[in-house]
Design an enzyme around this catalytic site. Structure first.
Site, PDB file in Angstrom:
ATOM      1  N   SER A 128       0.801  -1.242   0.000  1.00 34.75           N
ATOM      2  CA  SER A 128       0.000   0.000   0.000  1.00 34.75           C
ATOM      3  C   SER A 128       0.827   1.283   0.000  1.00 34.75           C
ATOM      4  O   SER A 128       0.272   2.368  -0.236  1.00 34.75           O
ATOM      5  CB  SER A 128      -0.944   0.024   1.201  1.00 34.75           C
ATOM      6  OG  SER A 128      -1.989  -0.878   1.007  1.00 34.75           O
TER       7      SER A 128
ATOM      8  N   LYS B 149       0.383   3.329  -2.989  1.00 31.30           N
ATOM      9  CA  LYS B 149      -0.855   4.096  -3.235  1.00 31.30           C
ATOM     10  C   LYS B 149      -0.571   5.604  -3.243  1.00 31.30           C
ATOM     11  O   LYS B 149      -1.264   6.377  -3.902  1.00 31.30           O
ATOM     12  CB  LYS B 149      -1.906   3.760  -2.174  1.00 31.30           C
ATOM     13  CG  LYS B 149      -2.447   2.319  -2.285  1.00 31.30           C
ATOM     14  CD  LYS B 149      -3.289   1.958  -1.064  1.00 31.30           C
ATOM     15  CE  LYS B 149      -3.897   0.572  -1.174  1.00 31.30           C
ATOM     16  NZ  LYS B 149      -4.569   0.170   0.087  1.00 31.30           N
TER      17      LYS B 149
ATOM     18  N   VAL C 230       1.304  -3.747   3.823  1.00 32.83           N
ATOM     19  CA  VAL C 230       1.273  -5.047   4.526  1.00 32.83           C
ATOM     20  C   VAL C 230       2.560  -5.858   4.334  1.00 32.83           C
ATOM     21  O   VAL C 230       2.704  -6.919   4.938  1.00 32.83           O
ATOM     22  CB  VAL C 230       0.045  -5.919   4.172  1.00 32.83           C
ATOM     23  CG1 VAL C 230      -1.221  -5.373   4.782  1.00 32.83           C
ATOM     24  CG2 VAL C 230      -0.088  -6.133   2.680  1.00 32.83           C
TER      25      VAL C 230
ATOM     26  N   TYR D 273      -3.381  -2.811 -10.596  1.00 31.88           N
ATOM     27  CA  TYR D 273      -3.328  -2.577  -9.136  1.00 31.88           C
ATOM     28  C   TYR D 273      -2.451  -3.622  -8.436  1.00 31.88           C
ATOM     29  O   TYR D 273      -1.607  -3.284  -7.594  1.00 31.88           O
ATOM     30  CB  TYR D 273      -4.765  -2.565  -8.568  1.00 31.88           C
ATOM     31  CG  TYR D 273      -4.799  -2.522  -7.059  1.00 31.88           C
ATOM     32  CD1 TYR D 273      -4.540  -1.336  -6.369  1.00 31.88           C
ATOM     33  CD2 TYR D 273      -5.079  -3.672  -6.314  1.00 31.88           C
ATOM     34  CE1 TYR D 273      -4.551  -1.308  -4.974  1.00 31.88           C
ATOM     35  CE2 TYR D 273      -5.096  -3.645  -4.928  1.00 31.88           C
ATOM     36  CZ  TYR D 273      -4.834  -2.463  -4.266  1.00 31.88           C
ATOM     37  OH  TYR D 273      -4.831  -2.432  -2.883  1.00 31.88           O
TER      38      TYR D 273
ATOM     39  N   TYR E 250      -5.241   3.858   7.904  1.00 32.00           N
ATOM     40  CA  TYR E 250      -6.599   3.289   7.982  1.00 32.00           C
ATOM     41  C   TYR E 250      -7.235   3.566   9.344  1.00 32.00           C
ATOM     42  O   TYR E 250      -7.244   4.707   9.779  1.00 32.00           O
ATOM     43  CB  TYR E 250      -6.552   1.785   7.652  1.00 32.00           C
ATOM     44  CG  TYR E 250      -5.668   1.513   6.475  1.00 32.00           C
ATOM     45  CD1 TYR E 250      -6.027   1.973   5.209  1.00 32.00           C
ATOM     46  CD2 TYR E 250      -4.439   0.877   6.609  1.00 32.00           C
ATOM     47  CE1 TYR E 250      -5.210   1.777   4.120  1.00 32.00           C
ATOM     48  CE2 TYR E 250      -3.610   0.679   5.518  1.00 32.00           C
ATOM     49  CZ  TYR E 250      -4.002   1.138   4.282  1.00 32.00           C
ATOM     50  OH  TYR E 250      -3.188   0.953   3.216  1.00 32.00           O
TER      51      TYR E 250
END
Ligand code: DON
Length: 304
Positions: free
Chosen positions: A64, A67, A258, A189, A240
């Site tokens: 992530s 992102k 992760v 992705y 998050y």
């Protein structure tokens, strides 16, 4: 003068004594094959010096963390259009949560939860002639490092088990917030998430967010206003349902993955990346967070 090198050495020593190192992500099977004892940190103090300790030159799965980089490329290409399709509010929910997306008519809360990142991936699929190569080219440009590449095994492993991401992409499609095919967007992705980098390379890539949009080679990639906004979203949404805790403990904009990496920065001052593969219950690196808490406490450098 702060002695950054000995502070990082102290942190490494303190962290090595912690017995509970968290749990390696296993929902992407390929990520299980990682040494839980690995630990690395790489710090760039702007216009000053660099420091690395531990496994800072070992490549790992950025997941992530990418992102933020796809968002930077999307805003550089599409500027304000992005914000019509993705919001900028914290979600207070796990990164792969589905319910909110249905309730909020297919507009993801922010670009760092999976649904938001999948919309950003869709934008890049539309904007780039060859998204896979175009994104990699962007990463190699901002780091000035041609050795960075995707990990095809990790991407294939995630594709095999990416049921929730398929559900998210289909839900986005049903609301008209995915312009390209579900498979095409997810293939890109999964590829972006598989990008393998070292702490040193991640710090170098994120330099532009601390340096008003200019990369290490002093080339402008995004405007200083875009850098400001992306840093704000890192602070409020980078972790998050643990974004509040990260701000409370560490006090910096940042982003986790992760694969156990975390990158954080203080605008105009420094960029720091940490890698420790064991995660806490919220999916963020357990010891990575502790190391960064120690760093901002010992140096007294944070945005607060
Ligand atoms: O889509 C996924 O689930 C992963 N490729 C990325 C998730 C992730 O890294 C969440 N961050 N802590």
């Amino acid at each position: 003068m702060i002695d950054f090198k000995s502070i990082l050495e102290d942190i490494k020593q303190q962290i090595s004594l912690v017995e509970d190192k968290g749990n390696v992500a296993d929902y992407i099977p390929e990520l299980k094959n990682v040494n839980k004892n690995a630990f690395g940190v790489y710090l760039n103090v702007l216009k000053n010096d660099n420091f690395g300790v531990g496994d800072y030159q070992t490549k790992f799965s950025t997941q992530s963390i990418t992102k933020v980089l796809t968002l930077a490329l999307a805003v550089a290409k599409k500027t304000d259009d992005v914000w019509k399709r993705v919001d900028v509010e914290p979600s207070g929910n796990p990164f792969n949560f589905l319910t909110l997306l249905e309730v909020e008519n297919g507009i993801p809360r922010n670009p760092f939860i999976n649904s938001g990142a999948i919309v950003i991936a869709d934008i890049l699929v539309s904007e780039l002639e060859n998204p896979k190569e175009g994104f990699l080219d962007f990463i190699r440009q901002i780091t000035n490092d041609q050795s960075i590449d995707y990990d095809y095994k990790v991407a294939a492993s995630e594709k095999e088990t990416g049921f929730k991401n398929y559900a998210i992409a289909n839900l986005l499609k049903s609301f008209g917030n995915l312009k390209n095919d579900v498979d095409t967007v997810l293939d890109f992705y999964f590829m972006q998430c598989s990008l393998a980098m070292t702490c040193e390379q991640i710090t170098n890539a994120f330099y532009l967010f601390a340096n008003k949009g200019k990369c290490l080679q002093d080339k402008l990639h995004i405007t200083s206003s875009q850098a400001k906004r992306i840093n704000a979203i890192m602070l409020t949404c980078g972790f998050y349902d643990e974004a509040g805790e990260f701000a409370f403990e560490v006090g910096l904009p940042g982003k986790s993955g992760v694969g156990g990496g975390i990158v954080a920065l203080l605008p105009n001052k420094f960029v720091i990346s940490v890698w420790s593969p064991g995660l806490n219950k919220k999916g963020n690196s357990k010891l990575g967070m502790q190391a960064l808490e120690l760093f901002t406490s010992k140096t007294e450098l944070s945005i607060f």
